[in-house]
Design a protein around this motif. Structure first.
Motif, PDB file in Angstrom:
ATOM      1  N   ARG A 110       6.992  13.989   1.164  1.00 27.40           N
ATOM      2  CA  ARG A 110       8.426  12.658   1.621  1.00 27.40           C
ATOM      3  C   ARG A 110       8.827  12.797   3.364  1.00 27.40           C
ATOM      4  N   ALA A 111       8.372  13.069   4.044  1.00 24.67           N
ATOM      5  CA  ALA A 111       7.468  13.188   5.418  1.00 24.67           C
ATOM      6  C   ALA A 111       7.018  11.789   5.399  1.00 24.67           C
ATOM      7  N   GLY A 112       5.631  11.545   5.136  1.00 26.68           N
ATOM      8  CA  GLY A 112       4.615  10.851   4.791  1.00 26.68           C
ATOM      9  C   GLY A 112       4.971   9.386   3.994  1.00 26.68           C
ATOM     10  N   VAL A 113       5.768   9.790   2.900  1.00 28.26           N
ATOM     11  CA  VAL A 113       6.498   8.211   2.582  1.00 28.26           C
ATOM     12  C   VAL A 113       7.456   7.581   3.717  1.00 28.26           C
ATOM     13  N   LYS A 114       8.314   8.863   4.098  1.00 25.51           N
ATOM     14  CA  LYS A 114       9.256   7.969   5.030  1.00 25.51           C
ATOM     15  C   LYS A 114       8.669   7.734   6.023  1.00 25.51           C
ATOM     16  N   ALA A 115       7.693   8.285   6.455  1.00 28.95           N
ATOM     17  CA  ALA A 115       7.558   7.387   7.930  1.00 28.95           C
ATOM     18  C   ALA A 115       6.206   5.995   7.371  1.00 28.95           C
ATOM     19  N   ILE A 116       5.876   5.816   5.963  1.00 25.93           N
ATOM     20  CA  ILE A 116       5.667   4.555   5.855  1.00 25.93           C
ATOM     21  C   ILE A 116       6.675   3.335   5.188  1.00 25.93           C
ATOM     22  N   LEU A 117       7.442   3.660   5.154  1.00 24.33           N
ATOM     23  CA  LEU A 117       9.119   3.315   4.839  1.00 24.33           C
ATOM     24  C   LEU A 117       9.511   3.321   5.983  1.00 24.33           C
ATOM     25  N   ASP A 118       9.489   3.324   7.119  1.00 23.40           N
ATOM     26  CA  ASP A 118      10.053   3.069   8.346  1.00 23.40           C
ATOM     27  C   ASP A 118       9.135   2.239   8.877  1.00 23.40           C
ATOM     28  N   SER A 119       8.420   2.229   9.250  1.00 24.08           N
ATOM     29  CA  SER A 119       6.947   1.510  10.198  1.00 24.08           C
ATOM     30  C   SER A 119       7.655  -0.012   9.474  1.00 24.08           C
ATOM     31  N   ASP A 120       8.468  -0.535   7.834  1.00 24.87           N
ATOM     32  CA  ASP A 120       9.698  -1.304   7.799  1.00 24.87           C
ATOM     33  C   ASP A 120      10.483  -1.634   8.087  1.00 24.87           C
TER      34      ASP A 120
ATOM     35  N   ALA B 282      11.758   1.972 -15.601  1.00 26.82           N
ATOM     36  CA  ALA B 282      11.792   1.684 -14.491  1.00 26.82           C
ATOM     37  C   ALA B 282      11.645   0.403 -13.923  1.00 26.82           C
ATOM     38  N   SER B 283      11.120  -0.346 -12.760  1.00 18.02           N
ATOM     39  CA  SER B 283      10.707  -1.062 -12.594  1.00 18.02           C
ATOM     40  C   SER B 283       9.414  -1.003 -11.982  1.00 18.02           C
ATOM     41  N   GLY B 284       9.361  -0.356 -11.156  1.00 20.39           N
ATOM     42  CA  GLY B 284       7.872  -0.013 -10.416  1.00 20.39           C
ATOM     43  C   GLY B 284       7.269   1.555 -10.842  1.00 20.39           C
ATOM     44  N   PHE B 285       5.941   1.251 -10.747  1.00 21.73           N
ATOM     45  CA  PHE B 285       4.772   2.227 -10.764  1.00 21.73           C
ATOM     46  C   PHE B 285       3.556   2.196  -9.772  1.00 21.73           C
ATOM     47  N   LEU B 286       3.847   3.537  -8.662  1.00 18.39           N
ATOM     48  CA  LEU B 286       2.651   2.997  -7.805  1.00 18.39           C
ATOM     49  C   LEU B 286       2.506   4.778  -8.079  1.00 18.39           C
ATOM     50  N   LEU B 287       0.906   4.484  -7.236  1.00 21.09           N
ATOM     51  CA  LEU B 287       0.147   5.278  -7.551  1.00 21.09           C
ATOM     52  C   LEU B 287       0.485   6.144  -5.445  1.00 21.09           C
ATOM     53  N   LYS B 288       0.247   7.452  -5.307  1.00 20.56           N
ATOM     54  CA  LYS B 288       0.435   8.485  -4.178  1.00 20.56           C
ATOM     55  C   LYS B 288      -1.442   7.976  -3.640  1.00 20.56           C
ATOM     56  N   SER B 289      -1.594   7.748  -4.499  1.00 23.50           N
ATOM     57  CA  SER B 289      -3.450   7.344  -4.085  1.00 23.50           C
ATOM     58  C   SER B 289      -3.575   6.249  -3.321  1.00 23.50           C
ATOM     59  N   GLY B 290      -2.443   4.969  -3.513  1.00 20.94           N
ATOM     60  CA  GLY B 290      -2.407   3.776  -3.556  1.00 20.94           C
ATOM     61  C   GLY B 290      -2.288   3.402  -1.784  1.00 20.94           C
ATOM     62  N   ASP B 291      -2.780   1.945  -1.629  1.00 26.10           N
ATOM     63  CA  ASP B 291      -2.357   1.087  -0.298  1.00 26.10           C
ATOM     64  C   ASP B 291      -0.956   1.445   0.217  1.00 26.10           C
ATOM     65  N   PRO B 292      -0.316   2.335   1.396  1.00 31.04           N
ATOM     66  CA  PRO B 292       0.533   1.638   1.747  1.00 31.04           C
ATOM     67  C   PRO B 292       1.104   1.096   1.950  1.00 31.04           C
ATOM     68  N   ARG B 293       0.420  -0.595   2.184  1.00 33.09           N
ATOM     69  CA  ARG B 293       1.005  -1.741   1.577  1.00 33.09           C
ATOM     70  C   ARG B 293       2.002  -1.882   1.017  1.00 33.09           C
ATOM     71  N   GLU B 294       1.572  -1.079  -0.956  1.00 30.67           N
ATOM     72  CA  GLU B 294       1.411  -1.766  -1.830  1.00 30.67           C
ATOM     73  C   GLU B 294       2.986  -0.829  -2.540  1.00 30.67           C
ATOM     74  N   LEU B 295       3.942   0.385  -1.438  1.00 30.91           N
ATOM     75  CA  LEU B 295       4.217   0.924  -1.526  1.00 30.91           C
ATOM     76  C   LEU B 295       5.284  -0.299  -0.677  1.00 30.91           C
ATOM     77  N   ILE B 296       4.981  -0.383   0.445  1.00 29.58           N
ATOM     78  CA  ILE B 296       6.246  -1.719   1.070  1.00 29.58           C
ATOM     79  C   ILE B 296       6.286  -2.946  -0.250  1.00 29.58           C
ATOM     80  N   ALA B 297       5.138  -3.291  -0.521  1.00 33.34           N
ATOM     81  CA  ALA B 297       5.448  -4.288  -1.486  1.00 33.34           C
ATOM     82  C   ALA B 297       6.479  -4.693  -2.849  1.00 33.34           C
ATOM     83  N   GLY B 298       6.497  -3.224  -2.893  1.00 40.28           N
ATOM     84  CA  GLY B 298       6.651  -2.858  -4.361  1.00 40.28           C
ATOM     85  C   GLY B 298       8.343  -2.432  -4.356  1.00 40.28           C
ATOM     86  N   ILE B 299       8.785  -1.542  -3.048  1.00 38.16           N
ATOM     87  CA  ILE B 299      10.186  -2.052  -2.840  1.00 38.16           C
ATOM     88  C   ILE B 299      10.867  -2.839  -2.356  1.00 38.16           C
ATOM     89  N   HIS B 300      10.131  -3.655  -1.577  1.00 38.76           N
ATOM     90  CA  HIS B 300      10.481  -5.553  -1.806  1.00 38.76           C
ATOM     91  C   HIS B 300      11.249  -5.750  -3.104  1.00 38.76           C
TER      92      HIS B 300
END
Length: 216
Positions: free
Chosen positions: A14-24, A98-116
C-alpha cells in the motif's frame, strides 16, 4: 482531482502504491483498506472515483469486493491490481465489473494511466493483460463474431456508432466531442448499450464491438 481508494492487505505494498499515486498531483488517496470488507465500507463512506483493489485479501477477496462495489457504489470505478496474471483471474475480474486490470510488476506509469482512464469512463488493461485477453479470444473467433453481430443488430445506428467509439478506447468526453453531443447524452447511450448487450461493463462491450467488426 481524482479520489482513489487503495485496498491491499500488505502495508508495504500500500505504501509503495500510494507513493506512486502521490507523484501525480491530480490523484488523491482518500482511504486505505487492509481487506475487502473494509474496502467496501470505506468506499461507501468516502465515495471515491476509483477503487484500486488487490485480488487476494482476507475477509472478502478483491473479486468479491469488486462485485459488491458494483452493486452498492456503481459510480466508483474498480481497478484490480495484482501480482497474478492468470487468465482465470482476468476473466473473473471482467465478469464482476472491473474497468481495469493492472499487474504490480508493471510500469508505475501504467498504474497512473489506468487510474486516469477508468476515472474518465474508459477501460484499461495493462499491455501484458491485454495480450492474454486477445490470445484467449483467438479461439472460436468465427462463432463469437457471428454472435456479436447478432447482438449489435438490435442497437440503433447511433448506439452502434457510440459502441464503435467505445470499442476504440475513447472516453465519454472524447465520444461526446467526436459526435458533437453532450457528455450526459453519451453516458445515457452507454448505459442503454450495456443493458441491451447484457454486459456488465465497458470492457465487455468493447470486446463485442471488436468481434462484431465495428472497430477497424
Amino acid at each position: 482531482m481524482i479520489r482513489v481508494l487503495l485496498a491491499d492487505d500488505e502495508a508495504m505494498i500500500r505504501a509503495g502504491v500510494k507513493a506512486i499515486l502521490d507523484s501525480d498531483p491530480s490523484l488523491e488517496v482518500v482511504a486505505e483498506a487492509g481487506d475487502g470488507r473494509q474496502a467496501v465500507d470505506l468506499a461507501l463512506a468516502h465515495r471515491p472515483d476509483v477503487a484500486l483493489l488487490d485480488i487476494r485479501m482476507p475477509r472478502l477477496d478483491g473479486l468479491a469486493a469488486a462485485a459488491e462495489l458494483r452493486r452498492v457504489a456503481p459510480a466508483t470505478a474498480v481497478v484490480m491490481l495484482t501480482t497474478f496474471g492468470e487468465d482465470d483471474y482476468i476473466a473473473r475480474a471482467l465478469e464482476v465489473g472491473a474497468s481495469g486490470f493492472l499487474l504490480k510488476s508493471g510500469d508505475p506509469r501504467e498504474l497512473i494511466a489506468g487510474i486516469h482512464a477508468v476515472a474518465d469512463g474508459a477501460a484499461y488493461l495493462s499491455p501484458k493483460v491485454a495480450q492474454r485477453v486477445i490470445a484467449r479470444l483467438a479461439g472460436g473467433r468465427m462463432s463469437r463474431e457471428a454472435q456479436a453481430r447478432d447482438r449489435v443488430a438490435g442497437l440503433t445506428d447511433r448506439e452502434r456508432e457510440v459502441l464503435a467509439l467505445l470499442g476504440a478506447g475513447l472516453s465519454n468526453a472524447e465520444i461526446a466531442r467526436r459526435l458533437h453531443i453532450v457528455e450526459g447524452t453519451v453516458k445515457a447511450y452507454v448505459s442503454t448499450i450495456l443493458t441491451r448487450l447484457d454486459v456488465r461493463n465497458r470492457v465487455q462491450a468493447a470486446i463485442i464491438a471488436h468481434e462484431a467488426g465495428l472497430v477497424a
